[in-house]
Each structure stands twice: as C-alpha cells, then as structure tokens.
Design a protein around this motif. Structure first.
Motif, PDB file in Angstrom:
ATOM      1  N   ILE A 185     -33.866  68.187  21.427  1.00 22.81           N
ATOM      2  CA  ILE A 185     -33.367  68.663  22.718  1.00 22.81           C
ATOM      3  C   ILE A 185     -33.760  70.117  22.943  1.00 22.81           C
ATOM      4  O   ILE A 185     -34.207  70.498  24.036  1.00 22.81           O
ATOM      5  CB  ILE A 185     -31.839  68.476  22.804  1.00 22.81           C
ATOM      6  CG1 ILE A 185     -31.507  66.987  22.893  1.00 22.81           C
ATOM      7  CG2 ILE A 185     -31.263  69.221  24.000  1.00 22.81           C
ATOM      8  CD1 ILE A 185     -30.033  66.674  22.772  1.00 22.81           C
ATOM      9  N   ALA A 186     -33.624  70.950  21.915  1.00 26.87           N
ATOM     10  CA  ALA A 186     -33.996  72.364  22.037  1.00 26.87           C
ATOM     11  C   ALA A 186     -35.485  72.507  22.322  1.00 26.87           C
ATOM     12  O   ALA A 186     -35.894  73.336  23.144  1.00 26.87           O
ATOM     13  CB  ALA A 186     -33.619  73.110  20.761  1.00 26.87           C
ATOM     14  N   TRP A 187     -36.305  71.699  21.669  1.00 28.10           N
ATOM     15  CA  TRP A 187     -37.760  71.741  21.872  1.00 28.10           C
ATOM     16  C   TRP A 187     -38.095  71.384  23.317  1.00 28.10           C
ATOM     17  O   TRP A 187     -38.903  72.035  23.964  1.00 28.10           O
ATOM     18  CB  TRP A 187     -38.432  70.777  20.913  1.00 28.10           C
ATOM     19  CG  TRP A 187     -39.925  70.834  20.924  1.00 28.10           C
ATOM     20  CD1 TRP A 187     -40.742  70.864  22.013  1.00 28.10           C
ATOM     21  CD2 TRP A 187     -40.791  70.867  19.803  1.00 28.10           C
ATOM     22  NE1 TRP A 187     -42.053  70.890  21.643  1.00 28.10           N
ATOM     23  CE2 TRP A 187     -42.102  70.899  20.298  1.00 28.10           C
ATOM     24  CE3 TRP A 187     -40.565  70.852  18.436  1.00 28.10           C
ATOM     25  CZ2 TRP A 187     -43.196  70.919  19.449  1.00 28.10           C
ATOM     26  CZ3 TRP A 187     -41.676  70.872  17.615  1.00 28.10           C
ATOM     27  CH2 TRP A 187     -42.964  70.918  18.102  1.00 28.10           C
TER      28      TRP A 187
ATOM     29  N   GLU B 137     -39.563  72.951  28.950  1.00 29.39           N
ATOM     30  CA  GLU B 137     -39.264  72.988  30.380  1.00 29.39           C
ATOM     31  C   GLU B 137     -39.165  74.422  30.885  1.00 29.39           C
ATOM     32  O   GLU B 137     -39.661  74.733  31.972  1.00 29.39           O
ATOM     33  CB  GLU B 137     -37.965  72.235  30.657  1.00 29.39           C
ATOM     34  CG  GLU B 137     -38.088  70.741  30.503  1.00 29.39           C
ATOM     35  CD  GLU B 137     -36.768  70.016  30.690  1.00 29.39           C
ATOM     36  OE1 GLU B 137     -35.828  70.624  31.225  1.00 29.39           O
ATOM     37  OE2 GLU B 137     -36.695  68.849  30.288  1.00 29.39           O
ATOM     38  N   GLU B 138     -38.555  75.300  30.099  1.00 31.12           N
ATOM     39  CA  GLU B 138     -38.450  76.706  30.499  1.00 31.12           C
ATOM     40  C   GLU B 138     -39.834  77.336  30.608  1.00 31.12           C
ATOM     41  O   GLU B 138     -40.109  78.076  31.540  1.00 31.12           O
ATOM     42  CB  GLU B 138     -37.598  77.481  29.496  1.00 31.12           C
ATOM     43  CG  GLU B 138     -36.122  77.182  29.579  1.00 31.12           C
ATOM     44  CD  GLU B 138     -35.512  77.612  30.898  1.00 31.12           C
ATOM     45  OE1 GLU B 138     -35.895  78.673  31.426  1.00 31.12           O
ATOM     46  OE2 GLU B 138     -34.665  76.864  31.407  1.00 31.12           O
ATOM     47  N   GLN B 139     -40.696  77.033  29.650  1.00 32.41           N
ATOM     48  CA  GLN B 139     -42.047  77.594  29.685  1.00 32.41           C
ATOM     49  C   GLN B 139     -42.805  77.066  30.890  1.00 32.41           C
ATOM     50  O   GLN B 139     -43.511  77.821  31.568  1.00 32.41           O
ATOM     51  CB  GLN B 139     -42.797  77.256  28.398  1.00 32.41           C
ATOM     52  CG  GLN B 139     -44.194  77.856  28.360  1.00 32.41           C
ATOM     53  CD  GLN B 139     -44.908  77.570  27.061  1.00 32.41           C
ATOM     54  OE1 GLN B 139     -44.376  76.890  26.197  1.00 32.41           O
ATOM     55  NE2 GLN B 139     -46.102  78.078  26.931  1.00 32.41           N
ATOM     56  N   ARG B 140     -42.644  75.793  31.185  1.00 31.48           N
ATOM     57  CA  ARG B 140     -43.312  75.209  32.340  1.00 31.48           C
ATOM     58  C   ARG B 140     -42.838  75.876  33.633  1.00 31.48           C
ATOM     59  O   ARG B 140     -43.640  76.166  34.519  1.00 31.48           O
ATOM     60  CB  ARG B 140     -43.023  73.706  32.390  1.00 31.48           C
ATOM     61  CG  ARG B 140     -44.187  72.880  32.734  1.00 31.48           C
ATOM     62  CD  ARG B 140     -43.991  71.382  32.699  1.00 31.48           C
ATOM     63  NE  ARG B 140     -42.728  70.839  32.287  1.00 31.48           N
ATOM     64  CZ  ARG B 140     -42.417  70.433  31.059  1.00 31.48           C
ATOM     65  NH1 ARG B 140     -43.302  70.548  30.091  1.00 31.48           N
ATOM     66  NH2 ARG B 140     -41.244  69.907  30.788  1.00 31.48           N
ATOM     67  N   LYS B 141     -41.549  76.142  33.732  1.00 33.45           N
ATOM     68  CA  LYS B 141     -41.017  76.811  34.919  1.00 33.45           C
ATOM     69  C   LYS B 141     -41.562  78.226  35.045  1.00 33.45           C
ATOM     70  O   LYS B 141     -41.911  78.674  36.143  1.00 33.45           O
ATOM     71  CB  LYS B 141     -39.489  76.846  34.864  1.00 33.45           C
ATOM     72  CG  LYS B 141     -38.851  75.510  35.115  1.00 33.45           C
ATOM     73  CD  LYS B 141     -37.339  75.612  34.996  1.00 33.45           C
ATOM     74  CE  LYS B 141     -36.694  74.248  35.132  1.00 33.45           C
ATOM     75  NZ  LYS B 141     -35.238  74.320  34.932  1.00 33.45           N
ATOM     76  N   ARG B 142     -41.629  78.935  33.911  1.00 34.74           N
ATOM     77  CA  ARG B 142     -42.175  80.302  33.938  1.00 34.74           C
ATOM     78  C   ARG B 142     -43.621  80.299  34.387  1.00 34.74           C
ATOM     79  O   ARG B 142     -44.030  81.112  35.200  1.00 34.74           O
ATOM     80  CB  ARG B 142     -42.067  80.937  32.558  1.00 34.74           C
ATOM     81  CG  ARG B 142     -40.798  81.675  32.296  1.00 34.74           C
ATOM     82  CD  ARG B 142     -40.940  82.567  31.072  1.00 34.74           C
ATOM     83  NE  ARG B 142     -41.596  81.914  29.959  1.00 34.74           N
ATOM     84  CZ  ARG B 142     -40.975  81.259  28.983  1.00 34.74           C
ATOM     85  NH1 ARG B 142     -39.671  81.169  29.005  1.00 34.74           N
ATOM     86  NH2 ARG B 142     -41.640  80.709  28.004  1.00 34.74           N
TER      87      ARG B 142
END
Length: 67
Positions: A27-29, A34-39
């Motif tokens: 889940i953390a991975w 997802e956070e990196q994709r949003k950035r």
C-alpha cells in the motif's frame, strides 16, 4: 520434530503479522507511486502553461512590432 501445540498460536500470529506488514508495504509503495505521478503531472501542466504563455507573449510582440 513437530512444534508444540502451545507455540502454534505464536506461529499463526507471526504469519499474520508478516502478511500485514507485506500488505502495508504494498500500500505504501502504491501511494508513493501515485504521489510521484501527481507531482510529475503538475510539472507537465506547468510546463505546458508556460509554453502557452510564451507563445502568447511572442504573438503580442509580433503584433506590436508590425504596427
């Protein structure tokens, strides 16, 4: 040699703990991905916006120089 029945619950608890830890890691991975994709998406949108602004500035400069 078979484990004693009184330690059987420790084995089960250990396996459950290991499974939960693996689940949390997955889940953390995924969240980090997802956070990196949003950035990166925000960066791409900002770059596209800057290109549009620069094109508009160039158009305005060309129109001003023709007058």
């Amino acid at each position: 040699m078979a484990p004693s029945s009184e330690y059987r619950w420790l084995q089960i608890a250990g396996f459950v703990t290991l499974a939960l830890a693996a689940l949390l890691a997955v889940i953390a991975w995924r969240e980090a991905g997802e956070e990196q994709r949003k950035r990166e998406d925000v960066g791409a949108r900002a770059a596209a916006m800057m290109n549009r602004i620069e094109a508009e500035v160039q158009r305005i400069e060309n129109a001003a120089s023709q007058k």
